[in-house]
Motif scaffolding. Structure first.
Motif, PDB file in Angstrom:
ATOM      1  N   UNK A 376       1.593  83.771  15.685  1.00  0.00           N
ATOM      2  CA  UNK A 376       1.143  83.189  14.416  1.00  0.00           C
ATOM      3  C   UNK A 376       2.092  82.088  13.935  1.00  0.00           C
ATOM      4  N   UNK A 377       3.398  82.290  14.110  1.00  0.00           N
ATOM      5  CA  UNK A 377       4.363  81.267  13.702  1.00  0.00           C
ATOM      6  C   UNK A 377       4.355  80.088  14.665  1.00  0.00           C
ATOM      7  N   UNK A 378       4.186  80.374  15.958  1.00  0.00           N
ATOM      8  CA  UNK A 378       4.057  79.289  16.928  1.00  0.00           C
ATOM      9  C   UNK A 378       2.845  78.430  16.597  1.00  0.00           C
ATOM     10  N   UNK A 379       1.745  79.071  16.214  1.00  0.00           N
ATOM     11  CA  UNK A 379       0.531  78.341  15.861  1.00  0.00           C
ATOM     12  C   UNK A 379       0.777  77.404  14.680  1.00  0.00           C
ATOM     13  N   UNK A 380       1.537  77.864  13.705  1.00  0.00           N
ATOM     14  CA  UNK A 380       1.846  77.016  12.547  1.00  0.00           C
ATOM     15  C   UNK A 380       2.638  75.781  12.956  1.00  0.00           C
ATOM     16  N   UNK A 381       3.578  75.948  13.875  1.00  0.00           N
ATOM     17  CA  UNK A 381       4.383  74.801  14.311  1.00  0.00           C
ATOM     18  C   UNK A 381       3.552  73.811  15.124  1.00  0.00           C
ATOM     19  N   UNK A 382       2.697  74.323  16.004  1.00  0.00           N
ATOM     20  CA  UNK A 382       1.839  73.430  16.783  1.00  0.00           C
ATOM     21  C   UNK A 382       0.904  72.641  15.879  1.00  0.00           C
ATOM     22  N   UNK A 383       0.433  73.298  14.843  1.00  0.00           N
ATOM     23  CA  UNK A 383      -0.472  72.639  13.902  1.00  0.00           C
ATOM     24  C   UNK A 383       0.258  71.593  13.080  1.00  0.00           C
ATOM     25  N   UNK A 384       1.461  71.927  12.592  1.00  0.00           N
ATOM     26  CA  UNK A 384       2.222  71.000  11.762  1.00  0.00           C
ATOM     27  C   UNK A 384       2.754  69.820  12.564  1.00  0.00           C
ATOM     28  N   UNK A 385       3.042  70.035  13.843  1.00  0.00           N
ATOM     29  CA  UNK A 385       3.654  68.985  14.665  1.00  0.00           C
ATOM     30  C   UNK A 385       2.619  68.130  15.368  1.00  0.00           C
ATOM     31  N   UNK A 386       1.678  68.763  16.036  1.00  0.00           N
ATOM     32  CA  UNK A 386       0.729  68.032  16.866  1.00  0.00           C
ATOM     33  C   UNK A 386      -0.695  68.060  16.335  1.00  0.00           C
ATOM     34  N   UNK A 387      -0.925  68.790  15.245  1.00  0.00           N
ATOM     35  CA  UNK A 387      -2.282  68.866  14.690  1.00  0.00           C
ATOM     36  C   UNK A 387      -3.198  69.776  15.477  1.00  0.00           C
ATOM     37  N   UNK A 388      -2.621  70.645  16.315  1.00  0.00           N
ATOM     38  CA  UNK A 388      -3.410  71.517  17.189  1.00  0.00           C
ATOM     39  C   UNK A 388      -3.795  72.796  16.445  1.00  0.00           C
ATOM     40  N   UNK A 389      -5.069  73.129  16.505  1.00  0.00           N
ATOM     41  CA  UNK A 389      -5.579  74.355  15.886  1.00  0.00           C
ATOM     42  C   UNK A 389      -6.381  75.130  16.923  1.00  0.00           C
ATOM     43  N   UNK A 390      -6.196  76.442  16.966  1.00  0.00           N
ATOM     44  CA  UNK A 390      -6.969  77.274  17.894  1.00  0.00           C
ATOM     45  C   UNK A 390      -7.369  78.602  17.268  1.00  0.00           C
ATOM     46  N   UNK A 391      -7.107  78.762  15.970  1.00  0.00           N
ATOM     47  CA  UNK A 391      -7.430  80.007  15.300  1.00  0.00           C
ATOM     48  C   UNK A 391      -6.243  80.915  15.127  1.00  0.00           C
ATOM     49  N   UNK A 392      -5.028  80.420  15.368  1.00  0.00           N
ATOM     50  CA  UNK A 392      -3.841  81.253  15.289  1.00  0.00           C
ATOM     51  C   UNK A 392      -3.212  81.336  13.921  1.00  0.00           C
ATOM     52  N   UNK A 393      -3.587  80.449  12.990  1.00  0.00           N
ATOM     53  CA  UNK A 393      -3.028  80.446  11.633  1.00  0.00           C
ATOM     54  C   UNK A 393      -4.001  81.126  10.675  1.00  0.00           C
ATOM     55  N   UNK A 394      -3.462  81.729   9.630  1.00  0.00           N
ATOM     56  CA  UNK A 394      -4.319  82.443   8.679  1.00  0.00           C
ATOM     57  C   UNK A 394      -5.276  81.500   7.958  1.00  0.00           C
ATOM     58  N   UNK A 395      -4.904  80.209   7.841  1.00  0.00           N
ATOM     59  CA  UNK A 395      -5.759  79.264   7.130  1.00  0.00           C
ATOM     60  C   UNK A 395      -6.571  78.387   8.066  1.00  0.00           C
ATOM     61  N   UNK A 396      -6.576  78.698   9.363  1.00  0.00           N
ATOM     62  CA  UNK A 396      -7.308  77.863  10.323  1.00  0.00           C
ATOM     63  C   UNK A 396      -8.800  77.798  10.013  1.00  0.00           C
ATOM     64  N   UNK A 397      -9.392  78.935   9.697  1.00  0.00           N
ATOM     65  CA  UNK A 397     -10.840  78.954   9.461  1.00  0.00           C
ATOM     66  C   UNK A 397     -11.206  78.028   8.316  1.00  0.00           C
ATOM     67  N   UNK A 398     -10.457  78.102   7.232  1.00  0.00           N
ATOM     68  CA  UNK A 398     -10.738  77.246   6.073  1.00  0.00           C
ATOM     69  C   UNK A 398     -10.471  75.779   6.396  1.00  0.00           C
TER      70      UNK A 398
END
Length: 449
Positions: A376-398
């Motif tokens: 979950x924390x790795x997902x947040x970093x990938x999203x914040x750095x590269x804009x990558x989303x795969x459903x790993x963050x709690x706010x991904x769906x929204x």
């Protein structure tokens, strides 16, 4: 159309000419800019090119090449034609790892020629195929402390010699003291890169520059030399990919569009549909960028050049100009750096899905070598750095819904997608699952429990 006119439009737009670029083309351009030194490498070319159209000619012919190499004392007299041809196959496989080596000397004309890079001894300056993208990024990196350190480290890496690859090809290489100074023609072709522009791009890409720098710190002490060079170029290519998306976004857009990754590997799923939609949206952004910038006044002072640039004729009649080359550049780049699939050119519908090497590199860009993080924390970093989303963050769906990716279900789609990524990371020794629902990730398998 006047070629300098076209290049000045490209310079004002992305800062380089978008074309059919491979990572090895970018690598040559980047290291050429960093070292400002190159080699002719005539004998390497003649040794590495083993086929050409209807047949080889002159020094490329085996019987002529062996005599030329013997007279130049580049091979032992004990090597006969059969042995030389066997060696040439090995040279071809090693030096042309990216299918970018072509006959570049008479009787052939230069098409472009880029060798597998492990040191500065392989940097050449035949017809450039990267559109000066390597030079552009090198200039941007100069504008920040992190970028300058990254440039210095990458130069240190490429200047290292005597790796096994180089020793194998040593008889075909130019002597080190026969390097040639690079005569940089960027300003004459594209126009001067002003400090204000470079500072703007540096600020825009600061997070990604930090990420590539983190990648290099992780690699510096422990990785094989060739892996360092490959990962660096892959990281900078992802920097370029992110720059295309971020630079093409509308001025009023608060955040760059999300990159939705599909890890299920199953056609027809909702994740695949939305990942395709994500790719198509980014490709469309890049496709529309020049016209958007034209309307916004970016090509001020080049209006006549822009009109000539976009005047396409067919059968003597003007037609609407097609920016297809921008779509092609975006698709080529994403597929070749392992961000998008499928690789087959005949399949036009692409989706975001990382190749294992690219996924490993992305993790090393957001994790230190000592860290162990929950998925979950790795997902947040990938999203914040590269804009990558795969459903790993709690706010991904929204966030995905807000970005227009509708119809994805948290349980049926996103949970399954992140489960698929977790399984992939486990097979790559980048993650373990000590208990149900807890997936721990690290770039060092020895740190995982």
């Amino acid at each position: 159309m006047n070629k300098p006119t076209k290049q000045r439009i490209h310079g004002r737009a992305f800062g380089y000419e978008p074309g059919r670029m491979k990572p090895v083309h970018f690598a040559t351009g980047y290291f050429l800019a960093v070292t400002e030194n190159w080699y002719l490498l005539e004998w390497l070319n003649k040794g590495a090119v083993t086929s050409h159209g209807k047949g080889l000619k002159e020094d490329y012919l085996p019987e002529n090449l062996i005599e030329a190499l013997r007279s130049g004392e580049r091979i032992s007299p004990r090597i006969d034609r059969t042995k030389l041809e066997a060696l040439r196959q090995q040279v071809h496989a090693a030096a042309d790892n990216d299918s970018a080596v072509f006959a570049a000397f008479p009787p052939y004309s230069q098409f472009g020629n880029d060798y597998t890079l492990t040191s500065s001894r392989f940097v050449t300056n035949h017809k450039r195929k990267d559109g000066f993208a390597g030079y552009f990024i090198a200039r941007v990196l100069e504008r920040s402390e992190t970028g300058r350190k990254l440039r210095e480290l990458s130069k240190l890496w490429i200047m290292q010699s005597s790796d096994p690859f180089e020793r194998f090809l040593a008889p075909l290489l130019d002597p080190e003291d026969q390097g040639r100074h690079w005569k940089n023609e960027y300003d004459a072709k594209f126009g001067e890169l002003e400090d204000v522009r470079l500072d703007e791009v540096s600020a825009l890409m600061q997070v990604q520059t930090e990420a590539v720098s983190q990648l290099c710190r992780n690699l510096d002490d422990s990785s094989p030399h060739h892996a360092k060079i490959r990962s660096l170029i892959l990281g900078l290519s992802c920097w370029l990919f992110a720059y295309l998306i971020r630079g093409s976004a509308s001025p009023g857009e608060s955040a760059p569009p999300l990159i939705f990754m599909d890890f299920l590997g199953q056609p027809g799923t909702r994740c695949r549909v939305q990942s395709r939609a994500s790719f198509a949206r980014h490709r469309e952004l890049v496709y529309r960028s020049y016209e958007m910038w034209h309307l916004a006044g970016r090509f001020e002072g080049l209006s006549e050049d822009y009109q000539r640039f976009t005047s396409a004729k067919k059968s003597g009649e003007l037609k609407d100009f097609d920016f297809k080359f921008l779509e092609q550049h975006f698709s080529d780049l994403t597929v070749r750096i392992g961000i998008a699939q499928p690789r087959a050119a005949v399949v036009k519908q692409k989706h975001y899905e990382c190749q294992p090497d690219t996924l490993r590199m992305l993790l090393a860009s957001v994790l230190t070598s000592e860290e162990v993080l929950p998925l979950t924390e790795l997902a947040q970093r990938l999203k914040a750095t590269w804009g990558i989303s795969f459903g790993g963050c709690v706010d991904d769906h929204a966030d995905l819904q807000e970005a227009g990716h509708l119809g994805l279900d948290e349980d049926d789609d996103l949970r399954t997608n992140r489960r698929a990524l977790a399984e992939l990371l486990k097979t790559m020794n980048l993650a373990v699952e000590p208990s149900d629902g807890l997936v721990l990730c690290s770039t060092e398998s020895t740190l995982l429990p």
